[in-house]
Design an enzyme around this catalytic site. Structure first.
Site, short mmCIF file in Angstrom:
data_model
loop_
_atom_site.label_atom_id
_atom_site.label_comp_id
_atom_site.label_asym_id
_atom_site.label_seq_id
_atom_site.Cartn_x
_atom_site.Cartn_y
_atom_site.Cartn_z
N LYS A 11 0.71 -1.17 -0.02
CA LYS A 11 0.14 -0.06 -0.02
C LYS A 11 0.91 1.27 -0.06
O LYS A 11 2.16 1.11 0.22
CB LYS A 11 -0.96 -0.03 1.17
CG LYS A 11 -1.75 -0.98 1.40
CD LYS A 11 -2.83 -1.09 2.49
CE LYS A 11 -3.41 -2.44 2.64
NZ LYS A 11 -4.35 -2.49 3.85
N TYR A 51 -12.03 -3.20 -2.72
CA TYR A 51 -12.62 -3.38 -1.27
C TYR A 51 -14.01 -3.21 -1.41
O TYR A 51 -14.64 -2.87 -0.36
CB TYR A 51 -11.93 -2.18 -0.57
CG TYR A 51 -10.46 -2.24 -0.11
CD1 TYR A 51 -10.24 -3.32 0.78
CD2 TYR A 51 -9.50 -1.46 -0.41
CE1 TYR A 51 -8.80 -3.57 1.11
CE2 TYR A 51 -8.21 -1.54 0.04
CZ TYR A 51 -8.15 -2.53 1.01
OH TYR A 51 -6.67 -2.90 1.35
N PHE A 59 -15.45 2.71 7.59
CA PHE A 59 -14.13 3.30 7.21
C PHE A 59 -13.80 3.23 5.59
O PHE A 59 -12.91 3.40 5.21
CB PHE A 59 -12.91 2.36 8.01
CG PHE A 59 -13.22 0.71 7.62
CD1 PHE A 59 -12.63 0.12 6.63
CD2 PHE A 59 -13.86 0.14 8.73
CE1 PHE A 59 -12.73 -1.21 6.56
CE2 PHE A 59 -13.89 -1.31 8.63
CZ PHE A 59 -13.30 -1.99 7.38
N ARG A 87 -1.05 -15.00 4.00
CA ARG A 87 -1.67 -14.20 4.84
C ARG A 87 -0.75 -14.33 6.21
O ARG A 87 -0.76 -13.51 7.16
CB ARG A 87 -3.03 -14.92 5.25
CG ARG A 87 -4.12 -14.51 4.00
CD ARG A 87 -4.57 -13.26 3.93
NE ARG A 87 -5.40 -13.14 5.17
CZ ARG A 87 -6.25 -11.68 5.33
NH1 ARG A 87 -6.15 -10.86 4.31
NH2 ARG A 87 -7.00 -11.72 6.44
N THR A 93 -4.75 -8.12 10.74
CA THR A 93 -5.25 -6.92 10.28
C THR A 93 -4.57 -5.78 10.93
O THR A 93 -4.18 -5.02 10.73
CB THR A 93 -6.71 -6.92 9.89
OG1 THR A 93 -7.04 -8.23 9.32
CG2 THR A 93 -7.07 -5.59 9.32
N ARG A 104 3.43 -7.20 9.22
CA ARG A 104 2.78 -6.22 10.08
C ARG A 104 2.97 -6.15 11.36
O ARG A 104 3.18 -5.08 11.99
CB ARG A 104 1.28 -6.47 9.97
CG ARG A 104 0.43 -6.18 8.55
CD ARG A 104 -0.94 -6.34 8.58
NE ARG A 104 -1.78 -6.06 7.34
CZ ARG A 104 -2.73 -6.54 6.79
NH1 ARG A 104 -3.24 -7.54 7.41
NH2 ARG A 104 -3.50 -6.18 5.86
N ASN A 114 -1.39 -0.34 7.51
CA ASN A 114 -0.82 -1.52 7.87
C ASN A 114 0.07 -2.31 6.60
O ASN A 114 0.20 -3.40 6.63
CB ASN A 114 -2.27 -2.62 8.14
CG ASN A 114 -2.97 -2.85 7.27
OD1 ASN A 114 -3.08 -2.46 6.27
ND2 ASN A 114 -4.16 -3.60 7.86
N HIS A 117 -1.44 -5.82 1.84
CA HIS A 117 -2.84 -6.50 1.30
C HIS A 117 -2.52 -7.66 1.00
O HIS A 117 -1.46 -7.92 0.12
CB HIS A 117 -3.70 -5.79 0.28
CG HIS A 117 -4.84 -6.68 -0.14
ND1 HIS A 117 -5.94 -6.68 0.56
CD2 HIS A 117 -5.02 -7.37 -1.10
CE1 HIS A 117 -6.80 -7.49 -0.12
NE2 HIS A 117 -6.10 -7.93 -1.14
N GLU A 128 -9.30 -10.73 -7.45
CA GLU A 128 -8.23 -9.45 -7.29
C GLU A 128 -7.22 -9.48 -8.57
O GLU A 128 -6.70 -8.62 -8.87
CB GLU A 128 -7.68 -9.51 -5.99
CG GLU A 128 -8.82 -9.23 -5.07
CD GLU A 128 -8.37 -9.24 -3.38
OE1 GLU A 128 -9.07 -8.86 -2.71
OE2 GLU A 128 -6.99 -9.79 -3.10
P1 DAT Z 1 -7.08 -7.53 5.57
O1 DAT Z 1 -6.35 -6.35 4.93
O2 DAT Z 1 -6.13 -8.12 6.75
O3 DAT Z 1 -7.67 -8.54 4.60
P2 DAT Z 1 -9.72 -6.55 5.93
O4 DAT Z 1 -10.00 -7.16 4.54
O5 DAT Z 1 -10.74 -6.95 7.16
O6 DAT Z 1 -8.42 -6.83 6.35
O7 DAT Z 1 -9.77 -5.09 6.04
C1 DAT Z 1 -9.25 -4.34 4.76
C2 DAT Z 1 -8.50 -3.17 5.32
O8 DAT Z 1 -9.29 -2.09 5.55
C3 DAT Z 1 -7.48 -3.24 6.23
O9 DAT Z 1 -6.25 -3.93 5.70
C4 DAT Z 1 -7.45 -2.20 6.96
C5 DAT Z 1 -8.58 -1.39 6.91
N1 DAT Z 1 -9.58 -1.72 7.93
C6 DAT Z 1 -10.22 -2.86 8.46
N2 DAT Z 1 -10.95 -2.61 9.43
C7 DAT Z 1 -11.02 -1.47 9.73
C8 DAT Z 1 -11.20 -0.40 10.92
N3 DAT Z 1 -11.88 -1.35 11.73
N4 DAT Z 1 -11.01 0.62 11.07
C9 DAT Z 1 -10.04 1.21 9.89
N5 DAT Z 1 -9.68 0.61 9.05
C10 DAT Z 1 -9.88 -0.96 8.76
MG MG Z 2 -9.19 -8.25 3.35
#
Ligand code: DAT
Ligand code: MG
Length: 152
Positions: A11, A51, A59, A87, A93, A104, A114, A117, A128
């Protein structure tokens, strides 16, 4: 020979902080094969599609703005079990919950920064990869030492 593939993106925070080589190195050292690589500033539309599953989350807007705010290094990695293994290399996350030794866990503090992805399953990986890459941008190739990396 396994053809399992996953989509990985560094990112804008990971790129800005100079972690491109560090992150690519971790996947290389593990033994996975890089089959696609490019840097781009994603459009809002690409970020929203990527996303899309989080569209209803509070968010979502900030996440889309952030991902499209600067260069992203988009990659496809191939190898046995690469989706789950990536992963694990990436870690939880929330960086606070990510174990030391993970990307991370070692390199990030905040959930909104973080740095990386990784696809979370087979269907997501396919979606994706197709979203970010054209077929011609992916390389079919054999590592010279493939039999030393994996039995099959
Ligand atoms: P990951 O990136 O581990 O697959 P995810 O798919 O649940 O996690 O979420 C995608 C991204 O969105 C994550 O890397 C950061 C952001 N994100 C997730 N939960 C969040 C939250 N509660 N507040 C802010 N950003 C968040
Ligand atoms: Mg995800």
């Amino acid at each position: 020979m396994t053809k399992e593939r996953t989509f990985i993106a560094i990112k804008p925070d990971g790129v800005q902080r100079g972690y491109v080589s560090e992150i690519i190195g971790r996947f290389e050292k593990k033994g996975f094969k890089l089959v696609g690589l490019k840097q781009l500033i994603p459009s809002k539309e690409l970020a929203q599609n990527h996303y899309g599953v989080h569209r209803e989350r509070p968010f979502f807007g900030d996440l889309v703005d952030f991902i499209s705010s600067g260069p992203v290094v988009a990659m496809v990695w191939e190898g046995k079990g690469v989706i789950l293994s990536a992963r694990k290399l990436i870690g939880a996350t929330k960086p606070l919950e990510a174990e030391p030794g993970t990307i991370r866990g070692d390199l990030a503090i905040d959930i909104g920064r973080n740095i990386i992805h990784g696809s979370d399953g087979e269907d997501t990986a396919k979606f994706e990869i197709d979203l970010w890459f054209n077929e011609e941008e992916l390389c079919e190739w054999q590592t010279s030492d493939s039999k030393w990396r994996s039995e099959n």
